[in-house]
Design a protein around this motif. Structure first.
Motif: not given
Lengths: 195, 190
Positions: B131-139, B145-151
């Motif tokens: 959804d784009g979060g994978e590129t914007c969220l910190p590594v 949390s359900p919000f900040n995970q990439k997988s």
């Protein structure tokens, strides 16, 4: 065994109102900026968007940033993010007929908007779903849209309202249909260098 | 501030523990023998999957579909969709050493998997956000949390059933055990 439902990677939108920002001061500052600068063209069509406003140029924007720092601190804790800091903040003036095309705020972690002067007909903000579901989801029964099946959600642009959202969430601003300018302040927050 | 959640990726999980998995297992291996045109079982790095199963051909497949239909009805009610119907259903055999690459199930609304013979080490299913979060969220994040995970990883275990949106990209990690991992996958649509 009953079904257990788990929601992953949601797109939260936080909404509230700020009553301690002097909108008259901010409005005056906004028009002064517009007088002296052509601004920038990014998602705005027919509207004016300022360059980034630094700290100390407008007391109302400084107050707004204080409010936002506090709210983002809470939001960050809620979703498990490190502390965030303001990356940039800018003013938008949309006269009658102006719109903002669909865009996102890549590069930031969180973004948002505060309405200095806005009312019904000024152009609501619409958030579009950021995944591929639009290729899959059918129209729901009786057009009853839910958090799961909708392609878009709409939030009213109203004076004093503030919305915070993930920076990657695509959004657009509907056309201003009335004779009064729609004035808002947008902002991006991102990782603190030392976080 | 008030928060509202939009556009989440949803995973429904449950256990289906009233199926005869031995019967299902025999049926799946029978399909493996029948479908000679597909890559033979045991070929390194090649997962095997059947062509569409005929639901009425095996009583346990029929029972599985009955259970799935019930779950799908509940899910559609919950998320505000018209009832969906089974598009296709197929068996998977992942021998030791194989994995499944990242994919989605175009154009189904819901997809899922039921494990008829699976255990730890045989390959987890990993869902990846898109959804784009994978590129914007910190590594790195301190508190997942359900919000900040990439997988997100779900274990494969006999009797478990996962149902998810057809657009939710996922992959299966390598089967590091010495025995086959057997599952049945399915798609539902309008």
């Amino acid at each position: 065994m009953p079904l257990h439902t788990e929601l992953w990677f949601p797109s939260p939108i936080w909404s509230g109102k700020f009553f301690n920002v002097d909108n008259d001061v901010l409005k005056k500052f906004a028009y002064e900026q517009k007088e002296r600068d052509t601004g920038v063209a990014i998602s705005n069509v027919g509207g004016w968007q300022s360059r980034a406003i630094g700290k100390g140029f407008c007391t109302s924007i400084d107050q707004l940033v204080d409010n936002l720092d506090r709210e983002f601190n809470e939001v960050s804790k809620q979703v498990g993010l490190p502390q965030l800091e303001v990356y940039n903040i800018w003013i938008n003036i949309n006269p009658k007929g102006a719109v903002n095309l669909t865009h996102d705020h890549m590069g930031a972690v969180m973004s948002g908007v505060y309405y200095v002067q806005a009312e019904k007909g000024n152009g609501n903000i619409k958030f579009e779903r950021p995944d591929d579901a639009r290729y899959y989801l059918p129209t729901p029964p009786d057009n009853k849209w839910t958090y799961f099946n909708t392609q878009v959600c709409e939030y009213a642009s109203l004076t004093n309202a503030v919305y915070l959202f993930p920076a990657w969430l695509p959004h657009r601003v509907e056309q201003n249909l009335i004779d009064k300018d729609r004035i808002s302040v947008s902002f991006n927050y991102g990782m603190k260098n030392n976080a | 501030m008030r928060d509202e959640v939009w556009f989440p990726y949803v995973i429904w999980n449950s256990t289906i523990d009233d199926l005869d998995n031995d019967n299902l297992k025999s049926y799946v291996y029978q399909k493996v023998d029948e479908e000679k045109i597909n890559p033979p079982l045991g070929k390194p790095n090649q997962p095997w999957h059947s062509i569409d199963l005929i639901v009425e051909e095996n009583i346990e497949v029929k029972k599985l579909v009955d259970r799935l239909n019930e779950k799908m009805y509940t899910i559609c009610e919950d998320v505000g969709l018209h009832p969906v119907q089974l598009y296709d259903i197929w068996a998977n055999v992942n021998p030791p050493g194989v994995s499944n690459q990242l994919h989605a199930h175009i154009p189904s609304i819901f997809s899922g998997v039921y494990y008829l013979d699976a255990e730890q080490g045989q390959g987890d299913i990993i869902f990846e956000r898109n959804d784009g979060g994978e590129t914007c969220l910190p590594v790195l994040v301190k508190e997942p949390s359900p919000f900040n995970q990439k997988s997100i990883t779900y274990k494969s275990e006999t009797d478990l059933c996962y149902i998810f949106p057809g657009w939710f990209k996922h992959r299966v990690t390598e089967n590091t055990s010495k025995k086959d991992r057997l599952s049945i996958s399915f798609n539902y649509g309008a």
